[in-house]
Design an enzyme around this catalytic site. Structure first.
Site, PDB file in Angstrom:
ATOM      1  CB  SER A   1      -7.666   5.345  17.979  1.00  0.00           C
ATOM      2  OG  SER A   1      -8.899   5.701  17.579  1.00  0.00           O
TER       3      SER A   1
ATOM      4  CE1 TYR B   1      -7.312   8.446  22.175  1.00  0.00           C
ATOM      5  CE2 TYR B   1      -8.442   8.578  19.890  1.00  0.00           C
ATOM      6  CZ  TYR B   1      -8.185   7.661  21.214  1.00  0.00           C
ATOM      7  OH  TYR B   1      -8.495   6.603  21.267  1.00  0.00           O
TER       8      TYR B   1
ATOM      9  CE  LYS C   1      -5.210   5.670  21.395  1.00  0.00           C
ATOM     10  NZ  LYS C   1      -4.677   4.662  22.515  1.00  0.00           N
TER      11      LYS C   1
HETATM   12  N1  LIG Z   1     -13.679   2.710  23.542  1.00  0.00           N
HETATM   13  C1  LIG Z   1     -13.440   3.078  22.202  1.00  0.00           C
HETATM   14  O1  LIG Z   1     -14.091   3.309  21.470  1.00  0.00           O
HETATM   15  C2  LIG Z   1     -12.023   3.210  21.728  1.00  0.00           C
HETATM   16  C3  LIG Z   1     -11.660   3.338  20.504  1.00  0.00           C
HETATM   17  C4  LIG Z   1     -10.574   3.449  19.765  1.00  0.00           C
HETATM   18  C5  LIG Z   1      -9.474   3.405  20.896  1.00  0.00           C
HETATM   19  N2  LIG Z   1      -9.674   3.134  22.448  1.00  0.00           N
HETATM   20  C6  LIG Z   1      -8.602   2.947  23.158  1.00  0.00           C
HETATM   21  O2  LIG Z   1      -8.665   1.943  23.966  1.00  0.00           O
HETATM   22  C7  LIG Z   1      -8.085   2.149  25.237  1.00  0.00           C
HETATM   23  C8  LIG Z   1      -8.974   1.985  26.391  1.00  0.00           C
HETATM   24  O3  LIG Z   1     -10.016   2.838  26.299  1.00  0.00           O
HETATM   25  P1  LIG Z   1     -11.696   2.395  26.970  1.00  0.00           P
HETATM   26  O4  LIG Z   1     -12.645   2.735  25.912  1.00  0.00           O
HETATM   27  O5  LIG Z   1     -11.516   0.991  27.269  1.00  0.00           O
HETATM   28  O6  LIG Z   1     -11.726   3.201  28.186  1.00  0.00           O
HETATM   29  P2  LIG Z   1     -12.404   3.223  29.463  1.00  0.00           P
HETATM   30  O7  LIG Z   1     -13.538   2.318  29.565  1.00  0.00           O
HETATM   31  O8  LIG Z   1     -12.455   4.529  30.086  1.00  0.00           O
HETATM   32  O9  LIG Z   1     -11.205   2.558  30.397  1.00  0.00           O
HETATM   33  C9  LIG Z   1     -10.055   3.117  30.663  1.00  0.00           C
HETATM   34  C10 LIG Z   1      -9.164   2.354  31.785  1.00  0.00           C
HETATM   35  O10 LIG Z   1      -7.966   3.059  31.849  1.00  0.00           O
HETATM   36  C11 LIG Z   1      -7.717   3.591  33.170  1.00  0.00           C
HETATM   37  N3  LIG Z   1      -6.923   4.674  33.123  1.00  0.00           N
HETATM   38  C12 LIG Z   1      -7.493   5.919  32.058  1.00  0.00           C
HETATM   39  N4  LIG Z   1      -6.582   6.908  32.444  1.00  0.00           N
HETATM   40  C13 LIG Z   1      -5.484   6.292  32.774  1.00  0.00           C
HETATM   41  C14 LIG Z   1      -4.019   6.720  32.997  1.00  0.00           C
HETATM   42  N5  LIG Z   1      -3.722   7.786  32.561  1.00  0.00           N
HETATM   43  N6  LIG Z   1      -3.440   5.883  33.432  1.00  0.00           N
HETATM   44  C15 LIG Z   1      -3.706   4.444  33.998  1.00  0.00           C
HETATM   45  N7  LIG Z   1      -4.928   4.445  33.935  1.00  0.00           N
HETATM   46  C16 LIG Z   1      -5.679   5.031  33.105  1.00  0.00           C
HETATM   47  C17 LIG Z   1      -9.101   3.552  33.685  1.00  0.00           C
HETATM   48  O11 LIG Z   1      -8.878   3.748  35.125  1.00  0.00           O
HETATM   49  P3  LIG Z   1      -9.137   4.985  36.085  1.00  0.00           P
HETATM   50  O12 LIG Z   1     -10.132   6.003  35.417  1.00  0.00           O
HETATM   51  O13 LIG Z   1      -9.451   4.469  37.484  1.00  0.00           O
HETATM   52  O14 LIG Z   1      -7.698   5.353  35.741  1.00  0.00           O
HETATM   53  C18 LIG Z   1      -9.784   2.318  33.118  1.00  0.00           C
HETATM   54  O15 LIG Z   1      -9.480   1.250  33.907  1.00  0.00           O
HETATM   55  C19 LIG Z   1      -7.579   3.673  25.288  1.00  0.00           C
HETATM   56  O16 LIG Z   1      -6.037   3.617  24.843  1.00  0.00           O
HETATM   57  C20 LIG Z   1      -8.409   4.106  23.982  1.00  0.00           C
HETATM   58  O17 LIG Z   1      -7.870   5.275  23.309  1.00  0.00           O
HETATM   59  C21 LIG Z   1     -10.977   3.029  22.964  1.00  0.00           C
END
Ligand SMILES: NC(=O)c1ccc[n+]([C@@H]2O[C@H](COP(=O)([O-])OP(=O)(O)OC[C@H]3O[C@@H](n4cnc5c(N)ncnc54)[C@H](OP(=O)(O)O)[C@@H]3O)[C@@H](O)[C@H]2O)c1
Length: 250
Positions: free
Chosen positions: A145, A158, A162
Protein backbone atom coordinates in the site's frame (compact mmCIF):
# COMPACT_ATOMS: atom_id res chain seq x y z
CA UNK A 1 -2.94 -5.48 -23.66
CA UNK A 2 -3.16 -9.09 -22.45
CA UNK A 3 -1.97 -12.32 -24.04
CA UNK A 4 -4.73 -14.95 -23.90
CA UNK A 5 -2.35 -17.84 -23.27
CA UNK A 6 0.63 -16.33 -21.48
CA UNK A 7 -0.39 -18.19 -18.31
CA UNK A 8 -1.55 -21.40 -20.00
CA UNK A 9 -0.82 -24.38 -17.74
CA UNK A 10 -0.04 -22.12 -14.76
CA UNK A 11 -1.77 -22.31 -11.38
CA UNK A 12 -2.13 -19.36 -8.99
CA UNK A 13 -3.32 -18.98 -5.40
CA UNK A 14 -4.77 -15.55 -4.65
CA UNK A 15 -5.77 -14.79 -1.07
CA UNK A 16 -8.74 -12.53 -0.36
CA UNK A 17 -10.13 -12.71 -3.87
CA UNK A 18 -13.93 -12.95 -3.65
CA UNK A 19 -14.16 -9.25 -4.60
CA UNK A 20 -12.12 -6.11 -5.08
CA UNK A 21 -8.46 -6.17 -6.07
CA UNK A 22 -8.03 -9.91 -5.49
CA UNK A 23 -10.96 -10.77 -7.74
CA UNK A 24 -9.58 -8.41 -10.40
CA UNK A 25 -6.24 -10.22 -10.26
CA UNK A 26 -7.92 -13.63 -10.45
CA UNK A 27 -10.00 -12.50 -13.46
CA UNK A 28 -6.94 -11.23 -15.30
CA UNK A 29 -5.03 -14.46 -14.65
CA UNK A 30 -7.93 -16.63 -15.84
CA UNK A 31 -8.37 -14.44 -18.94
CA UNK A 32 -4.75 -15.14 -19.82
CA UNK A 33 -5.03 -18.90 -19.38
CA UNK A 34 -4.28 -19.62 -15.71
CA UNK A 35 -6.23 -21.77 -13.29
CA UNK A 36 -6.75 -20.17 -9.90
CA UNK A 37 -7.61 -20.89 -6.30
CA UNK A 38 -9.20 -17.94 -4.52
CA UNK A 39 -9.80 -17.50 -0.79
CA UNK A 40 -11.98 -15.36 1.45
CA UNK A 41 -13.79 -15.69 4.76
CA UNK A 42 -17.39 -15.79 3.52
CA UNK A 43 -18.02 -19.09 1.70
CA UNK A 44 -21.13 -17.82 -0.12
CA UNK A 45 -19.55 -14.83 -1.86
CA UNK A 46 -16.43 -16.89 -2.47
CA UNK A 47 -18.38 -19.65 -4.23
CA UNK A 48 -20.19 -17.07 -6.37
CA UNK A 49 -16.86 -15.50 -7.33
CA UNK A 50 -15.38 -18.87 -8.32
CA UNK A 51 -18.43 -19.54 -10.49
CA UNK A 52 -18.12 -16.10 -12.11
CA UNK A 53 -14.47 -16.86 -12.91
CA UNK A 54 -15.54 -19.94 -14.87
CA UNK A 55 -16.27 -22.74 -12.38
CA UNK A 56 -14.25 -25.68 -11.11
CA UNK A 57 -12.31 -26.35 -14.33
CA UNK A 58 -10.51 -23.03 -13.93
CA UNK A 59 -11.34 -21.63 -10.50
CA UNK A 60 -11.88 -23.10 -7.06
CA UNK A 61 -12.67 -21.26 -3.84
CA UNK A 62 -11.47 -22.39 -0.42
CA UNK A 63 -13.02 -20.43 2.44
CA UNK A 64 -11.08 -19.42 5.52
CA UNK A 65 -9.11 -16.71 7.28
CA UNK A 66 -5.72 -15.85 5.79
CA UNK A 67 -4.11 -15.99 9.24
CA UNK A 68 -5.43 -19.48 10.04
CA UNK A 69 -2.74 -22.15 9.69
CA UNK A 70 -5.16 -25.06 9.11
CA UNK A 71 -6.90 -23.08 6.36
CA UNK A 72 -3.61 -22.49 4.58
CA UNK A 73 -2.77 -26.19 4.57
CA UNK A 74 -6.32 -26.95 3.37
CA UNK A 75 -5.85 -24.56 0.43
CA UNK A 76 -2.70 -26.23 -0.83
CA UNK A 77 -4.21 -29.71 -0.34
CA UNK A 78 -7.25 -28.70 -2.41
CA UNK A 79 -5.12 -27.05 -5.09
CA UNK A 80 -2.99 -30.19 -5.37
CA UNK A 81 -6.12 -32.31 -5.77
CA UNK A 82 -7.75 -29.99 -8.31
CA UNK A 83 -4.85 -28.66 -10.37
CA UNK A 84 -1.56 -30.32 -9.29
CA UNK A 85 1.24 -28.00 -8.25
CA UNK A 86 1.34 -24.23 -7.84
CA UNK A 87 3.25 -21.63 -9.89
CA UNK A 88 2.18 -18.31 -8.41
CA UNK A 89 1.09 -16.88 -5.07
CA UNK A 90 -0.57 -13.48 -4.67
CA UNK A 91 -0.71 -12.38 -1.03
CA UNK A 92 -3.64 -10.01 -1.38
CA UNK A 93 -5.75 -10.48 1.78
CA UNK A 94 -5.22 -7.54 4.11
CA UNK A 95 -7.12 -5.84 6.90
CA UNK A 96 -7.33 -2.52 8.69
CA UNK A 97 -9.69 -2.87 11.65
CA UNK A 98 -8.10 0.04 13.57
CA UNK A 99 -8.91 3.73 13.42
CA UNK A 100 -7.15 6.64 15.10
CA UNK A 101 -3.63 7.16 16.31
CA UNK A 102 -1.00 4.71 17.46
CA UNK A 103 -0.92 6.35 20.89
CA UNK A 104 -4.21 4.65 21.77
CA UNK A 105 -4.42 1.65 19.45
CA UNK A 106 -5.59 -1.55 21.12
CA UNK A 107 -2.55 -3.81 21.17
CA UNK A 108 -4.63 -6.87 20.34
CA UNK A 109 -5.76 -5.12 17.15
CA UNK A 110 -2.18 -4.08 16.40
CA UNK A 111 -1.07 -7.73 16.66
CA UNK A 112 -3.99 -8.89 14.51
CA UNK A 113 -3.05 -6.43 11.74
CA UNK A 114 0.53 -7.72 11.75
CA UNK A 115 -0.69 -11.33 11.84
CA UNK A 116 -2.93 -10.96 8.76
CA UNK A 117 -0.91 -8.43 6.74
CA UNK A 118 2.64 -9.62 7.47
CA UNK A 119 2.99 -12.98 9.19
CA UNK A 120 0.31 -14.67 7.07
CA UNK A 121 1.96 -13.65 3.74
CA UNK A 122 5.20 -15.18 5.06
CA UNK A 123 3.37 -18.37 6.04
CA UNK A 124 1.57 -18.58 2.66
CA UNK A 125 4.92 -18.10 0.93
CA UNK A 126 6.57 -20.90 2.94
CA UNK A 127 3.83 -23.33 1.92
CA UNK A 128 3.73 -22.17 -1.70
CA UNK A 129 7.48 -22.68 -2.11
CA UNK A 130 7.05 -26.34 -1.20
CA UNK A 131 3.79 -26.73 -3.14
CA UNK A 132 5.48 -25.95 -6.45
CA UNK A 133 6.96 -22.45 -6.67
CA UNK A 134 10.53 -23.66 -6.19
CA UNK A 135 10.23 -26.62 -8.54
CA UNK A 136 8.32 -24.63 -11.18
CA UNK A 137 10.47 -21.47 -10.92
CA UNK A 138 7.39 -19.52 -9.90
CA UNK A 139 6.70 -16.09 -8.46
CA UNK A 140 5.09 -14.29 -5.54
CA UNK A 141 3.42 -10.88 -5.56
CA UNK A 142 2.57 -9.19 -2.26
CA UNK A 143 -0.06 -6.46 -2.21
CA UNK A 144 1.33 -3.55 -0.23
CA UNK A 145 0.00 0.00 0.00
CA UNK A 146 1.09 3.59 -0.45
CA UNK A 147 0.41 3.77 3.30
CA UNK A 148 3.54 1.63 3.67
CA UNK A 149 5.68 4.28 2.02
CA UNK A 150 4.75 7.27 4.17
CA UNK A 151 2.55 7.89 7.22
CA UNK A 152 -1.18 8.31 6.54
CA UNK A 153 -3.34 9.71 9.36
CA UNK A 154 -5.39 7.01 11.16
CA UNK A 155 -3.79 4.21 9.11
CA UNK A 156 -0.76 3.93 11.38
CA UNK A 157 -0.52 0.23 12.22
CA UNK A 158 -1.79 -0.73 8.77
CA UNK A 159 1.02 1.39 7.29
CA UNK A 160 3.56 -0.26 9.59
CA UNK A 161 2.37 -3.69 8.43
CA UNK A 162 2.61 -2.74 4.75
CA UNK A 163 6.05 -1.15 5.19
CA UNK A 164 7.20 -4.39 6.80
CA UNK A 165 5.62 -6.34 3.92
CA UNK A 166 7.76 -4.31 1.52
CA UNK A 167 10.86 -5.26 3.47
CA UNK A 168 9.73 -8.90 3.67
CA UNK A 169 9.42 -8.82 -0.12
CA UNK A 170 13.03 -7.70 -0.44
CA UNK A 171 14.45 -10.20 2.04
CA UNK A 172 12.51 -13.11 0.56
CA UNK A 173 13.63 -12.14 -2.95
CA UNK A 174 17.25 -12.48 -1.88
CA UNK A 175 16.63 -15.75 -0.07
CA UNK A 176 14.50 -17.64 -2.60
CA UNK A 177 16.16 -16.57 -5.85
CA UNK A 178 17.14 -17.62 -8.41
CA UNK A 179 14.29 -20.14 -8.58
CA UNK A 180 11.54 -17.86 -7.29
CA UNK A 181 10.95 -14.14 -7.80
CA UNK A 182 9.19 -12.09 -5.10
CA UNK A 183 7.74 -8.66 -5.88
CA UNK A 184 4.92 -6.44 -4.71
CA UNK A 185 2.44 -3.84 -5.88
CA UNK A 186 1.57 -0.85 -3.68
CA UNK A 187 -1.80 0.62 -4.68
CA UNK A 188 -3.11 4.12 -4.01
CA UNK A 189 -6.84 4.40 -3.35
CA UNK A 190 -8.64 1.77 -5.44
CA UNK A 191 -12.43 1.75 -5.59
CA UNK A 192 -13.33 -1.28 -3.45
CA UNK A 193 -15.40 -1.99 -0.35
CA UNK A 194 -12.22 -1.82 1.76
CA UNK A 195 -11.35 1.71 0.62
CA UNK A 196 -14.89 3.11 0.32
CA UNK A 197 -14.61 5.19 3.55
CA UNK A 198 -11.67 7.04 1.96
CA UNK A 199 -13.61 8.36 -1.05
CA UNK A 200 -17.36 7.71 -0.75
CA UNK A 201 -19.46 10.83 -1.44
CA UNK A 202 -16.29 12.82 -2.29
CA UNK A 203 -14.66 10.89 -5.10
CA UNK A 204 -14.07 13.95 -7.32
CA UNK A 205 -12.37 15.80 -4.51
CA UNK A 206 -10.13 12.86 -3.58
CA UNK A 207 -9.33 12.11 -7.24
CA UNK A 208 -8.40 15.76 -7.89
CA UNK A 209 -5.36 15.30 -5.61
CA UNK A 210 -3.95 12.59 -7.89
CA UNK A 211 -1.69 13.61 -10.79
CA UNK A 212 -3.73 11.25 -13.01
CA UNK A 213 -7.00 12.76 -11.63
CA UNK A 214 -8.82 9.51 -11.00
CA UNK A 215 -8.93 6.77 -8.38
CA UNK A 216 -7.79 3.25 -9.16
CA UNK A 217 -9.82 0.30 -10.38
CA UNK A 218 -8.96 -3.33 -9.53
CA UNK A 219 -7.90 -3.78 -13.18
CA UNK A 220 -5.17 -1.17 -12.70
CA UNK A 221 -3.61 -3.32 -9.99
CA UNK A 222 -4.23 -6.59 -11.83
CA UNK A 223 -2.28 -5.32 -14.85
CA UNK A 224 0.82 -4.71 -12.75
CA UNK A 225 0.46 -7.96 -10.80
CA UNK A 226 0.15 -10.11 -13.91
CA UNK A 227 3.15 -8.34 -15.45
CA UNK A 228 5.25 -9.10 -12.35
CA UNK A 229 4.17 -12.74 -12.37
CA UNK A 230 4.84 -13.13 -16.08
CA UNK A 231 8.01 -14.01 -17.98
CA UNK A 232 8.18 -10.35 -19.08
CA UNK A 233 9.37 -9.61 -15.53
CA UNK A 234 11.89 -12.46 -15.39
CA UNK A 235 14.74 -10.13 -14.33
CA UNK A 236 12.76 -8.21 -11.69
CA UNK A 237 12.74 -9.30 -8.07
CA UNK A 238 12.43 -7.68 -4.65
CA UNK A 239 10.57 -4.61 -5.92
CA UNK A 240 7.41 -3.00 -4.57
CA UNK A 241 5.90 -1.19 -7.56
CA UNK A 242 3.71 1.86 -6.86
CA UNK A 243 0.48 1.72 -8.87
CA UNK A 244 -1.09 4.85 -7.48
CA UNK A 245 -2.03 7.43 -10.10
CA UNK A 246 1.09 9.31 -9.09
CA UNK A 247 -0.09 10.23 -5.58
CA UNK A 248 3.20 9.32 -3.88
CA UNK A 249 5.04 11.80 -6.11
CA UNK A 250 3.51 14.61 -4.09
N1 LIG B 1 -8.58 -0.61 -2.06
C1 LIG B 1 -7.53 0.17 -1.82
O1 LIG B 1 -7.58 1.39 -1.95
C2 LIG B 1 -6.23 -0.43 -1.38
C3 LIG B 1 -5.11 0.41 -1.35
C4 LIG B 1 -3.89 -0.13 -0.96
C5 LIG B 1 -3.80 -1.46 -0.63
N2 LIG B 1 -4.91 -2.25 -0.65
C6 LIG B 1 -4.74 -3.66 -0.30
O2 LIG B 1 -5.35 -4.46 -1.27
C7 LIG B 1 -5.76 -5.69 -0.69
C8 LIG B 1 -7.19 -6.01 -1.10
O3 LIG B 1 -8.02 -4.95 -0.68
P1 LIG B 1 -9.39 -4.60 -1.42
O4 LIG B 1 -9.45 -3.13 -1.47
O5 LIG B 1 -9.54 -5.37 -2.67
O6 LIG B 1 -10.43 -5.11 -0.32
P2 LIG B 1 -11.92 -5.69 -0.48
O7 LIG B 1 -12.58 -5.19 -1.69
O8 LIG B 1 -12.56 -5.42 0.84
O9 LIG B 1 -11.70 -7.24 -0.67
C9 LIG B 1 -11.04 -7.97 0.33
C10 LIG B 1 -11.07 -9.43 -0.03
O10 LIG B 1 -10.31 -10.15 0.93
C11 LIG B 1 -11.16 -11.02 1.68
N3 LIG B 1 -10.67 -10.97 3.05
C12 LIG B 1 -10.73 -9.93 3.91
N4 LIG B 1 -10.14 -10.25 5.07
C13 LIG B 1 -9.70 -11.51 4.94
C14 LIG B 1 -9.02 -12.41 5.80
N5 LIG B 1 -8.68 -12.07 7.05
N6 LIG B 1 -8.72 -13.65 5.33
C15 LIG B 1 -9.07 -14.02 4.09
N7 LIG B 1 -9.73 -13.22 3.23
C16 LIG B 1 -10.03 -11.97 3.66
C17 LIG B 1 -12.57 -10.49 1.46
O11 LIG B 1 -13.58 -11.50 1.56
P3 LIG B 1 -14.27 -11.80 3.00
O12 LIG B 1 -14.71 -10.48 3.53
O13 LIG B 1 -15.37 -12.75 2.69
O14 LIG B 1 -13.19 -12.42 3.83
C18 LIG B 1 -12.47 -10.04 0.01
O15 LIG B 1 -12.51 -11.11 -0.88
C19 LIG B 1 -5.51 -5.56 0.81
O16 LIG B 1 -4.29 -6.16 1.15
C20 LIG B 1 -5.40 -4.06 1.00
O17 LIG B 1 -4.59 -3.73 2.11
C21 LIG B 1 -6.12 -1.77 -1.02
Amino acid sequence: MTAPDRFAGKVAVITGASRGIGFGIASALVSDGARVCITGRDPVTLAAAATELGGPEVAIGVAGKADNADHRVDVFDKVAAAFGSVDYLVNNAGINPADGGLDAIDLGLARKILEVNLVAPLAWTQLALEAGLRANRGAVVNIGSTAGARPVPALGMYGVSKAALTYLTRVLAVEVGPEVRVNGVAPGVVKTKFAAPLYENREDEVASRYPLRRLGEPEDIAGAVTFLLSESASWITGRMVDVDGGITLL
